[in-house]
Design a protein around this motif. Structure first.
Motif, PDB file in Angstrom:
ATOM      1  N   SER A  42      30.735 -31.137 -63.089  1.00 20.51           N
ATOM      2  CA  SER A  42      31.152 -31.359 -64.472  1.00 20.51           C
ATOM      3  C   SER A  42      32.300 -32.357 -64.607  1.00 20.51           C
ATOM      4  CB  SER A  42      31.552 -30.029 -65.122  1.00 20.51           C
ATOM      5  OG  SER A  42      30.418 -29.195 -65.208  1.00 20.51           O
ATOM      6  N   ALA A  43      32.719 -32.940 -63.500  1.00 23.28           N
ATOM      7  CA  ALA A  43      33.756 -33.976 -63.545  1.00 23.28           C
ATOM      8  C   ALA A  43      33.136 -35.264 -64.083  1.00 23.28           C
ATOM      9  CB  ALA A  43      34.350 -34.194 -62.157  1.00 23.28           C
ATOM     10  N   ASN A  44      33.904 -36.023 -64.833  1.00 23.15           N
ATOM     11  CA  ASN A  44      33.362 -37.198 -65.513  1.00 23.15           C
ATOM     12  C   ASN A  44      33.632 -38.529 -64.812  1.00 23.15           C
ATOM     13  OD1 ASN A  44      32.267 -35.720 -67.668  1.00 23.15           O
ATOM     14  ND2 ASN A  44      34.272 -35.597 -68.645  1.00 23.15           N
ATOM     15  N   ASP A  45      34.410 -38.533 -63.742  1.00 18.13           N
ATOM     16  CA  ASP A  45      34.683 -39.798 -63.071  1.00 18.13           C
ATOM     17  C   ASP A  45      33.809 -39.942 -61.828  1.00 18.13           C
ATOM     18  OD1 ASP A  45      35.977 -37.811 -61.609  1.00 18.13           O
ATOM     19  OD2 ASP A  45      37.605 -39.132 -60.991  1.00 18.13           O
ATOM     20  N   LYS A  46      33.775 -41.143 -61.277  1.00 20.84           N
ATOM     21  CA  LYS A  46      32.883 -41.407 -60.140  1.00 20.84           C
ATOM     22  C   LYS A  46      33.291 -40.658 -58.877  1.00 20.84           C
ATOM     23  CE  LYS A  46      34.964 -45.640 -58.352  1.00 20.84           C
ATOM     24  NZ  LYS A  46      34.717 -47.019 -57.981  1.00 20.84           N
ATOM     25  N   HIS A  47      34.551 -40.243 -58.790  1.00 22.43           N
ATOM     26  CA  HIS A  47      35.020 -39.507 -57.607  1.00 22.43           C
ATOM     27  C   HIS A  47      34.892 -37.994 -57.763  1.00 22.43           C
ATOM     28  CE1 HIS A  47      36.483 -43.207 -55.897  1.00 22.43           C
ATOM     29  NE2 HIS A  47      37.149 -43.470 -57.011  1.00 22.43           N
ATOM     30  N   LYS A  48      34.426 -37.552 -58.923  1.00 22.74           N
ATOM     31  CA  LYS A  48      34.255 -36.116 -59.206  1.00 22.74           C
ATOM     32  C   LYS A  48      35.576 -35.366 -59.034  1.00 22.74           C
ATOM     33  CE  LYS A  48      29.788 -36.229 -59.951  1.00 22.74           C
ATOM     34  NZ  LYS A  48      29.296 -36.022 -61.295  1.00 22.74           N
ATOM     35  N   THR A  49      36.640 -35.917 -59.625  1.00 22.40           N
ATOM     36  CA  THR A  49      37.983 -35.363 -59.495  1.00 22.40           C
ATOM     37  C   THR A  49      38.110 -34.047 -60.252  1.00 22.40           C
ATOM     38  OG1 THR A  49      38.819 -37.625 -59.374  1.00 22.40           O
ATOM     39  CG2 THR A  49      40.440 -35.883 -59.781  1.00 22.40           C
ATOM     40  N   VAL A  50      38.612 -33.026 -59.574  1.00 21.52           N
ATOM     41  CA  VAL A  50      38.757 -31.700 -60.188  1.00 21.52           C
ATOM     42  C   VAL A  50      40.197 -31.234 -60.267  1.00 21.52           C
ATOM     43  CG1 VAL A  50      36.433 -30.944 -59.541  1.00 21.52           C
ATOM     44  CG2 VAL A  50      38.352 -30.535 -57.980  1.00 21.52           C
ATOM     45  N   ASP A  51      41.136 -32.009 -59.702  1.00 26.98           N
ATOM     46  CA  ASP A  51      42.531 -31.585 -59.698  1.00 26.98           C
ATOM     47  C   ASP A  51      43.430 -32.644 -60.329  1.00 26.98           C
ATOM     48  OD1 ASP A  51      42.077 -33.347 -57.553  1.00 26.98           O
ATOM     49  OD2 ASP A  51      43.749 -32.537 -56.417  1.00 26.98           O
ATOM     50  N   ASP A  52      44.584 -32.193 -60.788  1.00 28.91           N
ATOM     51  CA  ASP A  52      45.557 -33.081 -61.412  1.00 28.91           C
ATOM     52  C   ASP A  52      46.929 -32.419 -61.322  1.00 28.91           C
ATOM     53  OD1 ASP A  52      46.600 -35.271 -62.725  1.00 28.91           O
ATOM     54  OD2 ASP A  52      45.520 -34.921 -64.601  1.00 28.91           O
ATOM     55  N   THR A  53      47.967 -33.190 -61.595  1.00 28.19           N
ATOM     56  CA  THR A  53      49.315 -32.633 -61.611  1.00 28.19           C
ATOM     57  C   THR A  53      49.478 -31.735 -62.825  1.00 28.19           C
ATOM     58  OG1 THR A  53      50.111 -34.587 -62.772  1.00 28.19           O
ATOM     59  CG2 THR A  53      50.322 -34.594 -60.376  1.00 28.19           C
ATOM     60  N   PRO A  54      50.351 -30.748 -62.770  1.00 30.94           N
ATOM     61  CA  PRO A  54      50.563 -29.854 -63.916  1.00 30.94           C
ATOM     62  C   PRO A  54      51.014 -30.628 -65.160  1.00 30.94           C
ATOM     63  CG  PRO A  54      51.582 -28.943 -61.952  1.00 30.94           C
ATOM     64  CD  PRO A  54      51.143 -30.332 -61.598  1.00 30.94           C
ATOM     65  N   PHE A  55      50.473 -30.271 -66.309  1.00 33.36           N
ATOM     66  CA  PHE A  55      50.767 -30.940 -67.577  1.00 33.36           C
ATOM     67  C   PHE A  55      52.252 -30.904 -67.904  1.00 33.36           C
ATOM     68  CE2 PHE A  55      51.133 -30.738 -72.271  1.00 33.36           C
ATOM     69  CZ  PHE A  55      50.627 -31.986 -72.570  1.00 33.36           C
ATOM     70  N   GLY A  56      52.905 -29.793 -67.687  1.00 33.70           N
ATOM     71  CA  GLY A  56      54.325 -29.654 -67.998  1.00 33.70           C
ATOM     72  C   GLY A  56      55.235 -30.046 -66.853  1.00 33.70           C
ATOM     73  N   GLY A  57      54.666 -30.598 -65.785  1.00 34.44           N
ATOM     74  CA  GLY A  57      55.455 -30.963 -64.613  1.00 34.44           C
ATOM     75  C   GLY A  57      55.461 -29.837 -63.598  1.00 34.44           C
ATOM     76  N   GLY A  58      56.059 -30.075 -62.482  1.00 36.83           N
ATOM     77  CA  GLY A  58      56.113 -29.076 -61.419  1.00 36.83           C
ATOM     78  C   GLY A  58      55.400 -29.556 -60.178  1.00 36.83           C
ATOM     79  N   SER A  59      55.510 -28.775 -59.130  1.00 36.59           N
ATOM     80  CA  SER A  59      54.913 -29.172 -57.860  1.00 36.59           C
ATOM     81  C   SER A  59      53.469 -28.717 -57.762  1.00 36.59           C
ATOM     82  CB  SER A  59      55.723 -28.570 -56.705  1.00 36.59           C
ATOM     83  OG  SER A  59      55.650 -27.166 -56.762  1.00 36.59           O
ATOM     84  N   GLY A  60      52.767 -29.306 -56.816  1.00 40.95           N
ATOM     85  CA  GLY A  60      51.391 -28.908 -56.551  1.00 40.95           C
ATOM     86  C   GLY A  60      50.398 -29.534 -57.499  1.00 40.95           C
ATOM     87  N   MET A  61      49.161 -29.109 -57.347  1.00 38.17           N
ATOM     88  CA  MET A  61      48.066 -29.600 -58.166  1.00 38.17           C
ATOM     89  C   MET A  61      47.371 -28.412 -58.810  1.00 38.17           C
ATOM     90  SD  MET A  61      48.176 -32.874 -57.705  1.00 38.17           S
ATOM     91  CE  MET A  61      46.646 -33.739 -57.940  1.00 38.17           C
ATOM     92  N   LEU A  62      46.781 -28.661 -59.976  1.00 35.98           N
ATOM     93  CA  LEU A  62      46.014 -27.645 -60.698  1.00 35.98           C
ATOM     94  C   LEU A  62      44.574 -28.100 -60.849  1.00 35.98           C
ATOM     95  CD1 LEU A  62      48.398 -26.800 -63.679  1.00 35.98           C
ATOM     96  CD2 LEU A  62      48.025 -25.462 -61.606  1.00 35.98           C
ATOM     97  N   MET A  63      43.681 -27.138 -60.997  1.00 40.38           N
ATOM     98  CA  MET A  63      42.312 -27.480 -61.354  1.00 40.38           C
ATOM     99  C   MET A  63      42.335 -27.966 -62.801  1.00 40.38           C
ATOM    100  SD  MET A  63      40.130 -24.476 -59.491  1.00 40.38           S
ATOM    101  CE  MET A  63      38.536 -25.184 -59.876  1.00 40.38           C
TER     102      MET A  63
END
Length: 160
Positions: A42-63
């Motif tokens: 269901s990812a829309n980019d060619k790399h099928k990216t499912v993670d991103d940085t937190p919207f409000g900031g912070g460490s790590g990655m979120l789905m």
């Protein structure tokens, strides 16, 4: 027929141990069903990216909320079915909850990374459930626990 719909980044893990023994025989007899959905589809980019940085900031990655939302929208037709996100900060799973889940098919989101964008949980009425006071690397093993405990309660699955 009771169905567990599992949203995961690792669809090849399923049905795993649920395809063996009495559960496997019950699956073959169509006493229950498992549908496995690859969230990455269901990812829309060619790399099928499912993670991103937190919207409000912070460490790590979120789905990513948009990818999971797209996956849920494409695969859940009955909006009354519960959606469960397996999370260590969720309500503790117990036998009472397992019995309650017999009444509907269920949808299980298996998380990874630091978790799921909170905005998705709040806007989709997704229930956070914990299988214990510990952290796993992903929700797949927790989903086996949840499904196993429900399957034992289904009529004719275990026999006597």
């Amino acid at each position: 027929m009771w169905t567990a719909r599992v949203f995961t980044l690792y669809p090849d893990v399923f049905p795993g141990p649920l395809s063996k023994g009495l559960y496997g025989k019950a699956l073959e007899k169509k006493l229950w069903n498992i549908e496995v959905i690859n969230i990455r589809d269901s990812a829309n980019d060619k790399h099928k990216t499912v993670d991103d940085t937190p919207f409000g900031g912070g460490s790590g990655m979120l789905m990513r909320a948009d990818v999971i939302a797209n996956s849920l929208d494409k695969n859940i037709s009955n909006k009354k079915e519960p959606i469960i996100y397996l999370s260590p900060k969720g309500k503790k799973f117990d036998q009472i909850y397992a019995k309650k889940m017999l009444n509907n098919n269920i949808n299980i989101i298996c998380g990874h990374f630091e978790g799921i964008d909170q905005r998705l949980l709040e806007t989709r009425n997704i229930e956070e459930i914990s299988v214990g006071d510990y952290i796993l690397s992903g929700g797949e093993s927790a989903s086996f626990v949840l499904i196993d405990s429900i399957l034992r309660l289904l009529p004719n699955v275990l026999g006597n």
